[in-house]
Design a protein around this motif. Sequence first.
Motif, PDB file in Angstrom:
ATOM      1  N   LYS A  57      -8.689  -0.321  -6.148  1.00  0.00           N
ATOM      2  CA  LYS A  57      -7.726   0.568  -5.479  1.00  0.00           C
ATOM      3  C   LYS A  57      -6.309   0.306  -5.982  1.00  0.00           C
ATOM      4  O   LYS A  57      -5.342   0.504  -5.261  1.00  0.00           O
ATOM      5  N   GLY A  93      -1.662   5.987  -1.354  1.00  0.00           N
ATOM      6  CA  GLY A  93      -2.631   5.132  -0.675  1.00  0.00           C
ATOM      7  C   GLY A  93      -3.125   3.951  -1.482  1.00  0.00           C
ATOM      8  O   GLY A  93      -3.843   3.103  -0.958  1.00  0.00           O
ATOM      9  N   TYR A  94      -2.752   3.861  -2.750  1.00  0.00           N
ATOM     10  CA  TYR A  94      -3.212   2.769  -3.607  1.00  0.00           C
ATOM     11  C   TYR A  94      -2.404   1.497  -3.366  1.00  0.00           C
ATOM     12  O   TYR A  94      -1.276   1.538  -2.858  1.00  0.00           O
ATOM     13  N   PHE A  95      -2.990   0.369  -3.768  1.00  0.00           N
ATOM     14  CA  PHE A  95      -2.295  -0.914  -3.707  1.00  0.00           C
ATOM     15  C   PHE A  95      -1.482  -1.107  -4.989  1.00  0.00           C
ATOM     16  O   PHE A  95      -1.983  -0.841  -6.089  1.00  0.00           O
ATOM     17  N   GLN A 101       2.264  -0.337   4.228  1.00  0.00           N
ATOM     18  CA  GLN A 101       1.920  -1.685   4.686  1.00  0.00           C
ATOM     19  C   GLN A 101       2.172  -2.703   3.582  1.00  0.00           C
ATOM     20  O   GLN A 101       2.032  -2.407   2.387  1.00  0.00           O
ATOM     21  N   GLN A 127       0.874  -1.174   0.000  1.00  0.00           N
ATOM     22  CA  GLN A 127       0.000   0.000   0.000  1.00  0.00           C
ATOM     23  C   GLN A 127       0.910   1.222   0.000  1.00  0.00           C
ATOM     24  O   GLN A 127       1.758   1.395   0.887  1.00  0.00           O
ATOM     25  N   ARG A 128       0.759   2.069  -1.020  1.00  0.00           N
ATOM     26  CA  ARG A 128       1.651   3.205  -1.190  1.00  0.00           C
ATOM     27  C   ARG A 128       1.474   4.253  -0.086  1.00  0.00           C
ATOM     28  O   ARG A 128       0.368   4.468   0.420  1.00  0.00           O
ATOM     29  N   TYR A 149       0.963  -6.420   2.203  1.00  0.00           N
ATOM     30  CA  TYR A 149      -0.088  -7.431   2.255  1.00  0.00           C
ATOM     31  C   TYR A 149       0.405  -8.682   1.533  1.00  0.00           C
ATOM     32  O   TYR A 149       1.101  -8.608   0.515  1.00  0.00           O
ATOM     33  N   SER A 151       6.059   2.885   1.127  1.00  0.00           N
ATOM     34  CA  SER A 151       4.793   2.193   1.385  1.00  0.00           C
ATOM     35  C   SER A 151       4.490   2.205   2.865  1.00  0.00           C
ATOM     36  O   SER A 151       5.371   2.418   3.701  1.00  0.00           O
ATOM     37  N   MET A 172      -8.980  -6.164  -4.619  1.00  0.00           N
ATOM     38  CA  MET A 172      -8.231  -4.915  -4.464  1.00  0.00           C
ATOM     39  C   MET A 172      -8.204  -4.095  -5.759  1.00  0.00           C
ATOM     40  O   MET A 172      -7.647  -2.998  -5.789  1.00  0.00           O
TER      41      MET A 172
END
Length: 275
Positions: free
Chosen positions: A253, A133-135, A238, A123-124, A240, A236, A250
């Motif tokens: 996003k 905020g995008y994946f 986070q 997550q940016r 995942y 980033s 996802m």
Amino acid sequence: MKVLVDFSSTHDRIPHSDLNLEESILEIWDQRLQQKPSLFNGTKFRYGGHAVHDMDDPNQHTVVCLNLGLTDYRTFVGTNLSASWEKFLVPSEDDSKRCQHTSNPLGNGAVVETADRNILVLQRSHNVGEFPGYFVFPGGHPEPGEVGISSHQHEGSMSESAVINRKVSQEMFDSIIREVVEEIGVPASSLSNAVFIGISQRGLNVRPTAFFHMKCNLETKEIHQLYSSAQDGYESTQLYTVSRSELEKMAAKMPGCHWGGFALYDLMSKTVKDI
């Protein structure tokens, strides 16, 4: 798939005939510098299209040749990222002609599978310039500087061009390994050889990205531990580790080019065994 490169000034951006549009590139950059003086105008490889060659011998791999020139971040900001980016496009079904006036720096991304069959997604950060905020998949850009290229001054004999083309082609693969190591924190020794799976170009501002597939011999828990001290972890917020079905959720996003990267991976996994 074997990847060749044709690195040449013939694949550089062509200036637009509209002088006002051309002048807006520098104006936009100056405005961005005032807002963020730390911006750096780095040189990037420009994607100018590709050609695919199917070999007659069934034992040989398909060959794709990437046509690459040079561009820089300033021109990217002033063309692809400009609010007027569509004005730089030329009506054509040929993407290389359609995008001849845009910067189109070639990004890269990696679909990385863990030992327990999950896929790595970041997550940016909200401090990055594009899609905060995008994946996204881990990735960045192949770098001309890594192979000693700052201009087209080395263009000359066929033998010199062949050496440069081989170096640039190798940088396509070396760079994506570097990006995964720096952004995820895993050692390079834990990663398999990168496999090129295609180019994805998003609809918004026609940004092109080369995607690769690789496997990591570490499991999810260990990768999360390594991520906490990743070199470029500030990009980033986070990490995942998700299944294919979770990744599909996802999609809304993810930037279009990264969702295209998953589509390329999904297509490959349906046609190649043991993926």
